[in-house]
Scaffold this active site. Structure first.
Site, PDB file in Angstrom:
ATOM      1  N   SER A 137      -2.826  49.218   6.562  1.00 30.64           N
ATOM      2  CA  SER A 137      -3.165  49.656   7.913  1.00 30.64           C
ATOM      3  C   SER A 137      -1.902  50.123   8.615  1.00 30.64           C
ATOM      4  CB  SER A 137      -3.788  48.503   8.712  1.00 30.64           C
ATOM      5  OG  SER A 137      -3.941  48.842  10.077  1.00 30.64           O
ATOM      6  N   TYR A 149      -3.136  39.453  11.138  1.00 27.03           N
ATOM      7  CA  TYR A 149      -3.681  40.665  10.516  1.00 27.03           C
ATOM      8  C   TYR A 149      -2.565  41.659  10.233  1.00 27.03           C
ATOM      9  CZ  TYR A 149      -6.243  44.975   9.746  1.00 27.03           C
ATOM     10  OH  TYR A 149      -6.708  46.157   9.202  1.00 27.03           O
TER      11      TYR A 149
END
Length: 258
Positions: A137, A149
């Site tokens: 990401s 995350y």
């Protein structure tokens, strides 16, 4: 001649489904891995009918060690492509989030990527050909959007880059895909409110898949789809991280994400 096989985790929606459809269209047999058996079977039936390929359904929860082992066993039998797409995010502050949920996030985003890649590589190396595509990401490249995350995706990027160096000249490629916001179910499932996010920041699944596989063919290791995200990540490398954190906290709502 047998068709090449692509194993894809998390293919029941979003980018995973996009990659499954693309590889089926390109003539790959598929192994589809996810928890939702009903959606897996529905997609498998559609791809068999539409593309004439073989599709194996492998139900598994990658947060569970036994299920990761089951998928690893299938990979050791040999595939040409592994797409480590499955991943989760969590809403809420880190210190308020249930620890088991955080551990599951780490197991899916990091442990599964490492274990499945480890299982896939020996047969790829023996064949002198193969591709591992790890979905990371932009959050793994830019600080300030969240803690666990972002950290898990930064691990995926670093892991992929280091492994790519080690595999140079073997015919096996490892790539880290770093998308920004993509129109999928991802944020809704995580309980993250994306209202107010600029339309300029959103990408479409088909565009990401097309650009990604073009960059894989070119041998790019870190793949960042979308001109807007190429510009953001390039700019992020040129200014102090403290400035990037401050800007990212405003633009991407850094609080409320664990």
């Amino acid at each position: 001649m047998p068709r090449p096989v692509a194993l894809i985790t998390g293919p029941t929606s979003g980018l995973g489904e996009g990659f499954a459809r693309r590889y089926a269209a390109d003539g790959y047999d598929l192994v589809l891995v996810a928890r939702d058996v009903e959606r897996l079977e529905r997609l498998a039936a559609e791809l068999r009918a539409g593309s004439g390929v073989e599709v194996e359904v492998l139900p598994a929860d990658l947060a569970e060690a036994a299920d990761r082992g089951k998928v690893a066993g299938r990979l050791r039998a040999g595939v040409r492509v592994l797409v480590n797409n499955a991943g989760i995010a969590t809403a809420g502050e880190f210190w308020e989030t249930d620890f088991d949920r955080l551990q599951a996030q780490l197991d899916i985003n990091v442990t599964a990527v490492m274990q499945l890649t480890h299982a896939a590589l020996p047969s790829m190396l023996a064949a002198g050909a193969g591709t591992v595509l790890n979905v990371a990401s932009v959050a793994g490249l830019l600080p300030g959007r969240g803690s666990t995350y972002s950290a898990s995706k930064a691990w995926v990027v670093s892991f992929s880059e280091g492994l790519s160096n080690g595999l140079d000249g073997t015919g096996v490629g490892v790539h880290a895909l770093c998308p920004g916001f993509v129109h999928t179910e991802f944020h809704q499932r995580a309980g993250i409110d994306m209202a107010g996010t600029s339309s300029l920041l959103w990408l479409e699944v088909d565009d990401v898949v097309r650009e990604t596989l073009a960059d894989v063919a070119k041998g790019k290791v870190v793949i960042i789809p979308g001109l807007q995200y190429k510009a953001l990540t390039t700019g992020g490398r040129l200014v102090p991280r403290s400035v990037v954190r401050a800007l990212n906290k405003v633009a991407a709502k850094g609080r409320g994400r664990s």
